[in-house]
Scaffold this motif. Sequence first.
Motif, PDB file in Angstrom:
ATOM      1  N   PHE A 192      -1.951  16.529  10.581  1.00  0.00           N
ATOM      2  CA  PHE A 192      -1.621  15.669   9.353  1.00  0.00           C
ATOM      3  C   PHE A 192      -2.405  14.228   9.607  1.00  0.00           C
ATOM      4  O   PHE A 192      -2.389  13.399   8.701  1.00  0.00           O
ATOM      5  N   SER A 193      -3.309  14.284  10.615  1.00  0.00           N
ATOM      6  CA  SER A 193      -3.976  13.228  11.030  1.00  0.00           C
ATOM      7  C   SER A 193      -5.515  13.187  10.524  1.00  0.00           C
ATOM      8  O   SER A 193      -6.002  14.358  10.835  1.00  0.00           O
TER       9      SER A 193
ATOM     10  N   LYS B 221       0.887  -1.362   0.235  1.00  0.00           N
ATOM     11  CA  LYS B 221       0.114   0.061  -0.054  1.00  0.00           C
ATOM     12  C   LYS B 221       0.810   1.335  -0.074  1.00  0.00           C
ATOM     13  O   LYS B 221       0.376   2.337  -0.645  1.00  0.00           O
ATOM     14  N   TYR B 222       2.264   1.156   0.718  1.00  0.00           N
ATOM     15  CA  TYR B 222       2.956   2.338   0.712  1.00  0.00           C
ATOM     16  C   TYR B 222       4.005   2.522  -0.229  1.00  0.00           C
ATOM     17  O   TYR B 222       4.941   3.112  -0.042  1.00  0.00           O
ATOM     18  N   GLY B 223       4.053   1.453  -1.089  1.00  0.00           N
ATOM     19  CA  GLY B 223       5.384   1.398  -2.115  1.00  0.00           C
ATOM     20  C   GLY B 223       6.520   1.048  -1.449  1.00  0.00           C
ATOM     21  O   GLY B 223       7.779   1.742  -2.037  1.00  0.00           O
TER      22      GLY B 223
ATOM     23  N   TYR C  24      10.628   8.014   4.021  1.00  0.00           N
ATOM     24  CA  TYR C  24      10.651   7.801   5.564  1.00  0.00           C
ATOM     25  C   TYR C  24       9.380   7.768   6.013  1.00  0.00           C
ATOM     26  O   TYR C  24       8.864   7.276   7.125  1.00  0.00           O
ATOM     27  N   ILE C  25       8.799   8.808   5.512  1.00  0.00           N
ATOM     28  CA  ILE C  25       7.082   8.814   5.796  1.00  0.00           C
ATOM     29  C   ILE C  25       6.375   7.789   5.486  1.00  0.00           C
ATOM     30  O   ILE C  25       5.441   7.288   6.360  1.00  0.00           O
TER      31      ILE C  25
ATOM     32  N   LEU D  61      -0.968  15.044   4.273  1.00  0.00           N
ATOM     33  CA  LEU D  61       0.112  14.362   4.342  1.00  0.00           C
ATOM     34  C   LEU D  61       0.508  13.382   3.304  1.00  0.00           C
ATOM     35  O   LEU D  61       1.497  13.383   2.859  1.00  0.00           O
ATOM     36  N   ILE D  62      -0.712  12.720   2.693  1.00  0.00           N
ATOM     37  CA  ILE D  62      -0.633  11.831   1.670  1.00  0.00           C
ATOM     38  C   ILE D  62      -0.099  12.609   0.352  1.00  0.00           C
ATOM     39  O   ILE D  62       0.752  12.239  -0.267  1.00  0.00           O
ATOM     40  N   SER D  63      -0.695  13.884   0.082  1.00  0.00           N
ATOM     41  CA  SER D  63      -0.240  14.542  -0.958  1.00  0.00           C
ATOM     42  C   SER D  63       1.078  15.143  -0.849  1.00  0.00           C
ATOM     43  O   SER D  63       1.782  15.180  -1.914  1.00  0.00           O
TER      44      SER D  63
END
Length: 377
Positions: free
Chosen positions: A355-356, A212-214, A239-240, A368-370
Amino acid sequence: MFSIKNLSNQYLVFAISLFIIIGIGYIDYISSFEMSFSIFYLVPISFYALYRDTQKILIIILTFFSAALWGVSEFFTNDMYSHLFFPIWNTLVRFVIFLAIGILLFIMKNKHKNLIKSNSELTRLNNEIENVNKQLSIEKHRYEGLLTNILPVKIIERLNDYHGLIANNFEQCTVMFTDFKDFSILAEEYSTEELVTELNFCFSKFDDVILKYGIEKIKTIGDSYMCVGGIPMPKAKHYIDVILAAIEISEFMEQYKKKRIEVGKNFFEIRIGIHTGPLIAGVVGKHKFSYDVWGDTVNYASRLENASMPGLINISETTHLLVMEYFDCIYRGKIAVKNKCEANMYFVQRIKREFSNDENGRIPNEKLISLKYTQPL
């Protein structure tokens, strides 16, 4: 294929053709018109010669009857043929002509039938080839699917184009290790099947999360799970991605723990260690080869995992400096590291509120995703 039915049909057609020839001969005999042109006798011969199932001997018999009937009718109805030699000679000529045309038609019909048979065979072979190609395509996709479970897609592409050594230096990647506290002790309390089932259940979820996060999965060793962000292709804010994956994995394991407690069963408690730095990545081995990583960054991430606590995410100072803007972290102080001096370490608590997308800071919001995809490498 020969059969009684085909044989019966063949002789029926022969009988019909012979009857027509006799009829033409009779008309030729009683008629005052010039009915003796070869075409009239050739019609039934051609009809039989072109029939599906035909024997050469029967064509010869038909041509013989045709020529004979023509000769008899000419001998008795035409004065110029009163001398016997002329009708015999002409009968023989007609017999040869009739026979040549009948055999020629027979050959043409058989060639046409063989051509149809060949086309049918070619169609069958083409269908078989298509089926084989489809099967090969299925097997190819299956092989590629299995291969992508072993190697990254980009590495597979390089292996297809280049058969030499594949190795790359990466200036910055984020390595994550996980393991289960007291796994060796817990393993003795599980049956073989139950132990493998539980490990598979947990690691399969880890696979889904990092996909999902690559993030690139490297390997599992016993109860240890290793993955890296920022390979095989450099990626901004890797790192994110790794911290978000670690939070989701930690949350999954917490829910898993609660469910196991409810049914009175043993459970695994996860420890997570993360460090960011340079490393080397490449393909090693000749048989059962694998994509692996090396360097001090890898070793240090492993040490951070060993120094972590159950249910917590332990990160290095290097990683903390990169993610402190996006995540709330607790400073642990200086912790002794095997084969190294003491090092600053931090526990990741949650995603920062700005960011939550939830109160507990476990789900990232669009901001945060963008951000991950708009920042340069």
